[in-house]
Design an enzyme around this catalytic site. Structure first.
Site, mmCIF file in Angstrom:
data_model
loop_
_atom_site.group_PDB
_atom_site.id
_atom_site.type_symbol
_atom_site.label_atom_id
_atom_site.label_comp_id
_atom_site.label_asym_id
_atom_site.label_seq_id
_atom_site.Cartn_x
_atom_site.Cartn_y
_atom_site.Cartn_z
ATOM 1 N N ASP A 1 64.123 -19.286 30.739
ATOM 2 C CA ASP A 1 62.964 -18.689 31.394
ATOM 3 C C ASP A 1 63.142 -17.202 31.648
ATOM 4 O OD1 ASP A 1 61.567 -21.036 31.480
ATOM 5 O OD2 ASP A 1 62.004 -21.493 33.569
ATOM 6 N N LYS B 1 58.451 -18.302 31.109
ATOM 7 C CA LYS B 1 57.553 -18.705 32.189
ATOM 8 C C LYS B 1 57.807 -17.870 33.433
ATOM 9 C CE LYS B 1 56.435 -22.786 33.385
ATOM 10 N NZ LYS B 1 55.003 -22.471 33.454
ATOM 11 N N MET C 1 56.961 -16.960 45.551
ATOM 12 C CA MET C 1 55.754 -16.597 44.798
ATOM 13 C C MET C 1 54.606 -16.230 45.741
ATOM 14 S SD MET C 1 56.079 -19.658 41.959
ATOM 15 C CE MET C 1 56.389 -20.878 43.249
#
Length: 256
Positions: free
Chosen positions: A40, A62, A175
């Site tokens: 990733d 990702k 996030m």
């Protein structure tokens, strides 16, 4: 065409928060036997050096808001490589099962009867505060901690943040940088204007950046210091244990 002479298997491997030295020994051993590594955006590419030179390394990129490959495509690549090459190491940032969609990949592999093993990684939600000497729990200060996504699949702030803001727990938001202003308002509505808060950009990496303040000031500090994702948000009294917070207290005292 599927290669019938190989043993297909998949390892879901947590790479940790960024510092390549934080990979587990078991993780190193898995990479050393990899035929294919799917990695990733949030994994340190230095980890690929543990894999054999002949191993296929595939960047699947990702990242929140920047998905080079949809999850369905990654699932299919993982199966295709396992069936044709053998041992696929799915290298994921942090821990595969902490907002890493690891179970989706495990479940997809199971539908093809491909054996999957899981090697945990250090989650940034715990490891990054620890590296900054901020404990997520501390006797007499925090009896628990919440790890929450800042943005749900619908693009909204998680409803759990409203509940977490009412508690005395340490609140760790992954996030969530783009939603910081909204999250701050949630804590203010809970009467937590002066609750210690911190934001760590690129935790454990060489370009790590930390800012410390309180709920009232943290959004302004993020803008002032030009903090970018990936970043971990930390809300809780435990942030007051950081040395820089103690300096802030002295500064406010001198102004007062």
């Amino acid at each position: 065409m599927v290669n019938q002479n190989i043993e297909s298997r998949i390892t879901l491997l947590g790479a940790g928060p960024g510092d390549p030295d934080l990979l587990t020994l078991k993780g190193v051993k898995a990479l050393q036997t990899a035929d294919v590594v799917l990695y990733d955006a949030l994994t340190n590419e230095a980890l690929l050096a543990h894999a054999p030179a002949a191993a296929i390394k595939v960047y699947v990129g990702k990242r929140s808001g920047e998905h080079s490959y949809p999850q369905d495509t990654i699932n299919k690549l993982m199966i295709d490589y396992a069936l044709n090459y053998g041992h696929v190491v799915r290298l994921k940032g942090g821990d595969p099962f902490v907002f890493g969609r690891g179970y989706e990949e495990l479940d997809y592999a199971a539908s093809y009867s491909i054996p999957v093993s899981v090697i945990p990684g250090i989650s940034s939600s715990i490891g990054v505060p620890g590296l900054q000497q901020i404990p997520v729990t501390h006797r007499g200060m925090s009896e628990s901690f919440w790890v929450i996504t800042g943005t749900t699949t619908s693009g909204e702030v998680s409803a759990d943040i409203y509940q977490a803001a009412q508690s005395k727990a340490t609140v760790l938001v992954l996030m969530g940088l783009k939603k910081l202003a909204k999250i701050v308002e949630i804590f203010k509505a809970a009467g937590k204007h002066n609750l210690p808060a911190a934001v760590v950009q690129n935790g454990s990496a060489t370009d790590e950046k930390l800012i410390v303040g309180v709920v009232e000031t943290i959004a302004g500090l993020v803008q002032q210091e030009n903090i970018k994702a990936p970043a971990l948000l930390i809300f809780g009294e435990v942030v007051s244990l950081h040395p820089s917070f103690k300096k802030l207290i002295k500064q406010y005292a001198s102004i007062a």
